[in-house]
Design an enzyme around this catalytic site. Structure first.
Site, mmCIF file in Angstrom:
data_model
loop_
_atom_site.group_PDB
_atom_site.id
_atom_site.type_symbol
_atom_site.label_atom_id
_atom_site.label_comp_id
_atom_site.label_asym_id
_atom_site.label_seq_id
_atom_site.Cartn_x
_atom_site.Cartn_y
_atom_site.Cartn_z
ATOM 1 N N ASP A 171 0.786 -1.187 -0.081
ATOM 2 C CA ASP A 171 0.088 0.012 0.046
ATOM 3 C C ASP A 171 0.806 1.117 -0.134
ATOM 4 O O ASP A 171 2.119 1.177 0.298
ATOM 5 C CB ASP A 171 -0.836 -0.075 1.127
ATOM 6 C CG ASP A 171 -1.548 1.455 1.374
ATOM 7 O OD1 ASP A 171 -2.275 1.528 0.613
ATOM 8 O OD2 ASP A 171 -1.637 1.964 2.280
ATOM 9 N N ASP A 210 -0.219 5.395 0.755
ATOM 10 C CA ASP A 210 -0.630 6.256 1.790
ATOM 11 C C ASP A 210 -0.741 5.432 3.275
ATOM 12 O O ASP A 210 -1.591 4.483 3.307
ATOM 13 C CB ASP A 210 -1.744 7.046 1.609
ATOM 14 C CG ASP A 210 -1.758 8.410 2.096
ATOM 15 O OD1 ASP A 210 -0.802 8.618 2.990
ATOM 16 O OD2 ASP A 210 -2.508 9.278 2.061
#
Lengths: 259, 259
Positions: free
Chosen positions: B10, B12
């Site tokens: 991932d 953010d």
């Protein structure tokens, strides 16, 4: 049967269906006028001014002036300015809402933290407006909407209604809006103040159980469901709280009170 | 501890928080590169192109080319064009989504009934676009959205996300959208095809239980929740299905696999 001296009457599905006039309803209102009864057309529509609505009704041969029209925008304006003077609002909406709020003395502001975020249907909606509304609501402005109608019936089919657009702000912020229009009792309470009759002597007439009839029930006034619009007899059977009266058309109703 | 050869990572909350780089994560990815492990950054962001995301990562000293980036727009494009050729879509979205769909050979059309209505975050949203989407969905187009994120974290606070805007079309039509981005397993399945590793040899790394970890669980791959972003230890305790592993930071994780 009880006699009523005040009438709160819905528009779409009750007085007309789209551009088609419901003639029995027109005859009924003419009778009210003849008897000098008090009546007010109560609509969740927030985009039109009362003048525009009255002009449409007159074109359908309904005895109506702008004083006979009460929109969810007018209910919003009178409700929000009653308790407090000089309130500031950030407004998403069309001409009808903006006019009503300004007439009531509310300060409509773009760039200062407002007391209220007020939202009605706005077909010029933008991301900036929605983002601004979400920011102000998160910073503590109270979130009011003229009506929660999910979809708007038009000649091209169902289009997004104010309830759907307001869901953007509600989902972003996690804050549920206060609804002023039907089925909220607020619009009914405000309409009664305008009409000048008491709850006991007033009858609400509408075709939509989930908006009209529930608004009447919530406000504690008698209701008449007329089967000329949205709610069928079958659908009505499923509902727990029933309207005070039902009829096929307002011609039937008129006959029944004359008997 | 199991050794993995593929990593879905991932962005953010995992690689950075807003404009702040998470240095432990950068060191971890550099280690992956040194070991010639396969890795792919998987993001629900649909507005940016893979080139733009790679440029941002490189500016943070992360070893990344556009081949290391997989967005929800890319997942959408590869998923929708896999089973059927020459599909037509009405698209609401920004450059990243439009480019991905066009590159995949999809016909993007405004005025013909499409097979799909595809919706990603569009900060130039308008009532016309929403109304058109609702009309096409009601007429039978399948309704796909890049991601269902309610809000978008920005420097100015939470702004409306694609999930909130898509709720307008869903509420108007009564049709629930298919979600491609996390927590849907679709983006993970598509990312694995791109990465070329099997489910058994791949680890998903993310900071958000409700999107990253659930996507991994739904897709049936091992997951590592890193507490550098959204999901706290307290919040994680409330969840029924737990991630395969958790760690404070990717430095801890690296130490634990080197032991």
């Amino acid at each position: 049967m009880k006699r009523y001296s005040g009438f709160l009457i819905d528009l779409d599905g009750t007085m007309y269906r789209g551009s088609e006039v419901i003639t029995e309803a027109v005859a009924f209102v003419k009778q009210l006028e003849k008897q000098s009864a008090s009546y007010l057309f109560v609509t969740n529509n927030s985009t039109k001014s009362p003048e525009t609505v009255a002009t449409l009704l007159k074109s359908m041969d309904v005895p109506a002036t702008k004083e006979h029209v009460f929109t969810s925008s007018m209910a919003m304006a009178s409700y929000l300015t009653r308790t407090k003077e000089f309130v500031r609002a950030f407004v998403i909406g069309e001409e009808g809402l903006l006019e009503s709020l300004k007439e009531s003395g509310m300060m409509v502001s773009e760039d200062e933290q407002p007391d209220y975020v007020v939202m009605g249907l706005d077909r010029a909606i933008s991301y900036e407006k929605l983002a601004k509304a979400a920011t102000y609501v998160r910073q503590g402005a109270k979130f009011f909407i003229t009506n929660g109608d999910a979809a708007l019936p038009t000649e091209k089919g169902l289009m997004p209604g104010n309830g759907s657009l307001a869901a953007v702000v509600a989902t972003t912020t996690g804050v549920k809006p206060f609804v002023v229009g039907k089925p909220s009792p607020i619009i009914i309470e405000e309409a009664l103040k305008r009409l000048g009759t008491t709850k006991e002597e007033t009858l609400l007439i509408g075709d939509n159980y989930d908006t009209d009839i529930l608004a009447g029930i919530h406000a504690g006034i008698d209701t008449l469901l007329v089967h000329t619009g949205v709610t069928t007899k079958e659908a009505l059977k499923q509902k727990e709280a029933q309207p005070t009266y039902t009829c096929e058309s307002l011609a039937d109703w008129q006959r029944s009170i004359e008997e």
